[in-house]
Design an enzyme around this catalytic site. Structure first.
Site, PDB file in Angstrom:
ATOM      1  N   GLU A 129       1.054  -1.269  -0.136  1.00 33.19           N
ATOM      2  CA  GLU A 129      -0.101  -0.049   0.049  1.00 33.19           C
ATOM      3  C   GLU A 129       0.988   1.030   0.015  1.00 33.19           C
ATOM      4  OE1 GLU A 129      -1.114   2.846   0.316  1.00 33.19           O
ATOM      5  OE2 GLU A 129      -2.161   2.797   2.069  1.00 33.19           O
ATOM      6  N   GLU A 138       3.708   7.910  -5.160  1.00 34.07           N
ATOM      7  CA  GLU A 138       4.849   7.358  -4.509  1.00 34.07           C
ATOM      8  C   GLU A 138       5.662   6.304  -5.188  1.00 34.07           C
ATOM      9  OE1 GLU A 138       3.050   6.713  -0.683  1.00 34.07           O
ATOM     10  OE2 GLU A 138       2.047   8.758  -0.622  1.00 34.07           O
TER      11      GLU A 138
HETATM   12  C1  LIG Z   1       1.774   4.143   3.042  1.00 35.32           C
HETATM   13  S1  LIG Z   1       2.596   3.400   4.094  1.00 35.32           S
HETATM   14  C2  LIG Z   1       1.720   2.049   4.211  1.00 35.32           C
HETATM   15  C3  LIG Z   1       2.122   1.293   5.702  1.00 35.32           C
HETATM   16  C4  LIG Z   1       1.358   0.168   5.974  1.00 35.32           C
HETATM   17  N1  LIG Z   1       1.754  -0.797   4.798  1.00 35.32           N
HETATM   18  C5  LIG Z   1      -0.192   0.334   6.024  1.00 35.32           C
HETATM   19  O1  LIG Z   1      -0.589   0.118   5.174  1.00 35.32           O
HETATM   20  O2  LIG Z   1      -0.395   0.880   7.003  1.00 35.32           O
HETATM   21  C6  LIG Z   1       3.927   3.339   3.061  1.00 35.32           C
HETATM   22  C7  LIG Z   1       5.404   2.883   3.441  1.00 35.32           C
HETATM   23  O3  LIG Z   1       6.133   2.099   2.912  1.00 35.32           O
HETATM   24  C8  LIG Z   1       7.553   2.586   2.983  1.00 35.32           C
HETATM   25  N2  LIG Z   1       8.063   2.564   1.333  1.00 35.32           N
HETATM   26  C9  LIG Z   1       7.538   3.051   0.088  1.00 35.32           C
HETATM   27  N3  LIG Z   1       7.971   2.762  -0.642  1.00 35.32           N
HETATM   28  C10 LIG Z   1       9.145   1.619  -0.271  1.00 35.32           C
HETATM   29  C11 LIG Z   1       9.920   0.981  -1.039  1.00 35.32           C
HETATM   30  N4  LIG Z   1      10.148   0.973  -2.431  1.00 35.32           N
HETATM   31  N5  LIG Z   1      10.900  -0.055  -0.276  1.00 35.32           N
HETATM   32  C12 LIG Z   1      10.580   0.055   0.861  1.00 35.32           C
HETATM   33  N6  LIG Z   1       9.918   0.921   1.694  1.00 35.32           N
HETATM   34  C13 LIG Z   1       9.086   1.540   0.974  1.00 35.32           C
HETATM   35  C14 LIG Z   1       7.324   3.915   3.394  1.00 35.32           C
HETATM   36  O4  LIG Z   1       8.630   4.229   4.198  1.00 35.32           O
HETATM   37  C15 LIG Z   1       6.282   3.813   4.233  1.00 35.32           C
HETATM   38  O5  LIG Z   1       6.659   3.638   5.651  1.00 35.32           O
END
Ligand SMILES: C[S@@+](CC[C@H](N)C(=O)[O-])C[C@H]1O[C@@H](n2cnc3c(N)ncnc32)[C@H](O)[C@@H]1O
Length: 337
Positions: A129, A138
């Site tokens: 997500e 993003e």
């Molecule tokens: C929108 S939050 C979602 C958190 C959780 N999965 C939820 O749905 O409650 C997205 C998270 O993904 C991490 N993130 C985004 N792209 C990423 C990537 N390519 N690799 C690792 N982490 C990533 C960001 O740091 C953030 O903490």
């Protein structure tokens, strides 16, 4: 913090970046209970005792815990933010899933198949997500396509989604008068080229008065289980018919995500879907681009007035990286559809 402001002891040794990430957007995201239920329902249809789930972007670990609670044999969650990775580990441990969920603190693009293999072969299900207000803002497709190609086992499942912008008229107009003072010159600075987000402007379409001048129209469909980066192309053109006369003040962009058997599960950011869901409006809301009549060169934006039944062309331009887009409205039907 000002030196005379009180800070509880529990917060004093925490990095500011973490406190900000947790409080600025994590609460709103996690409080969007229909969002969490969307993922739970989708995962329930896919997870078996054999499942090896790979999550990109663990955040608090919430979705990985849901996956494990539904019986996945193994969950590996990748989280780039070091502080959040540690928070996720703590939460996973406190919920009793420390033996089944493993957090890797890296960007997903830096994780190798060999690193995942030590947790039990190739993942069978890709979960993420990392959706923005503009869906791909993003870099969701970059990361999903990369993981799909390099990390996921054959036949792995991924969620799909479609984005739908909707041309509309806002009931207010540009700034002209405030308390008897003319602010007209300010309108010469009005940006009608960039997307903004309703949450930045502090309002909700779900509770604002506005009139739709044309029906919601799909401009982009992304299949996260198959599409590659760049699928959006440079630009697309869609013909619209104005359903009533008026001034088009803006184009609104929102999206739908589907999952489950026959796409029965849907999560959307359209105003009718965020009505009654304040957290979703605060977290995503809609994209918004102000519109002017570009066929006329004015010192100020020239209002785009339409007649009922008038044919219009909505031009959607995508940035090369796909994370943002631009709308332009032209008169007449598109010859390119
Ligand atoms: C929108 S939050 C979602 C958190 C959780 N999965 C939820 O749905 O409650 C997205 C998270 O993904 C991490 N993130 C985004 N792209 C990423 C990537 N390519 N690799 C690792 N982490 C990533 C960001 O740091 C953030 O903490």
């Amino acid at each position: 913090m000002e030196s005379h402001f009180v800070v509880p002891r529990r917060l004093r040794d925490k990095p500011y970046e973490l406190i900000e990430a947790a409080n600025d957007w994590h609460y709103a995201m996690m409080n969007d209970l229909p969002r969490n239920e969307f993922y739970r329902s989708a995962l329930r249809q896919l997870i078996t005792p054999e499942s090896f789930v790979l999550e990109i972007g663990a955040g608090s670990g919430l979705l990985s815990i849901i996956a494990a609670s539904l019986g996945a044999r193994r969950v590996v969650a990748i989280e780039a933010n070091m502080h959040l990775a540690n928070v996720a580990r703590q939460i996973i441990h406190a919920n009793g899933y420390g033996d089944r969920i493993h957090i890797i603190n890296k960007m997903s693009t830096d994780v190798s198949p060999e690193e995942l293999a030590q947790y039990g072969g190739r993942p069978t299900l890709l979960l993420s997500e990392i959706l923005g207000t503009l869906l791909l803002g993003e870099s969701a497709l970059h990361y999903v396509a990369d993981a799909r190609r390099r990390l996921l086992g054959p036949g792995g499942a991924v969620v799909r989604r479609t984005k739908n912008p909707s041309p509309l008229a806002l009931s207010g107009g540009p700034t002209s008068q405030r308390q008897g003072i003319s602010l007209d010159y300010f309108n010469s600075l009005q940006d009608t080229t960039s997307m903004v987000f309703t949450k930045q402007y502090g309002f909700r379409f779900s509770s604002a008065a506005y009139t739709e001048l044309a029906p919601r129209t799909p401009v982009l469909a992304i299949d996260f289980s198959a599409d590659e980066v760049g699928v959006w192309g440079g630009e697309s053109r869609t013909t619209l018919r104005a359903t009533r006369a008026g001034t088009v003040h803006a184009v609104m962009a929102s999206w739908e995500v589907y999952a489950g058997e026959a796409d029965a599960l849907c999560m959307a950011t359209h105003p009718d879907a965020t009505l009654g869901n304040f957290p979703r409006d605060m977290q995503w809301g809609q994209g918004l681009q102000l519109i002017e009549d570009t066929s006329v060169d004015g010192a100020k934006p020239v209002p785009f007035v339409v007649q009922e039944g008038e044919l219009l062309t909505l031009v959607t331009r995508y940035s090369v990286d796909g994370v943002t887009l631009q709308f332009e409205l032209l008169r007449g039907a598109s010859s390119e559809e």
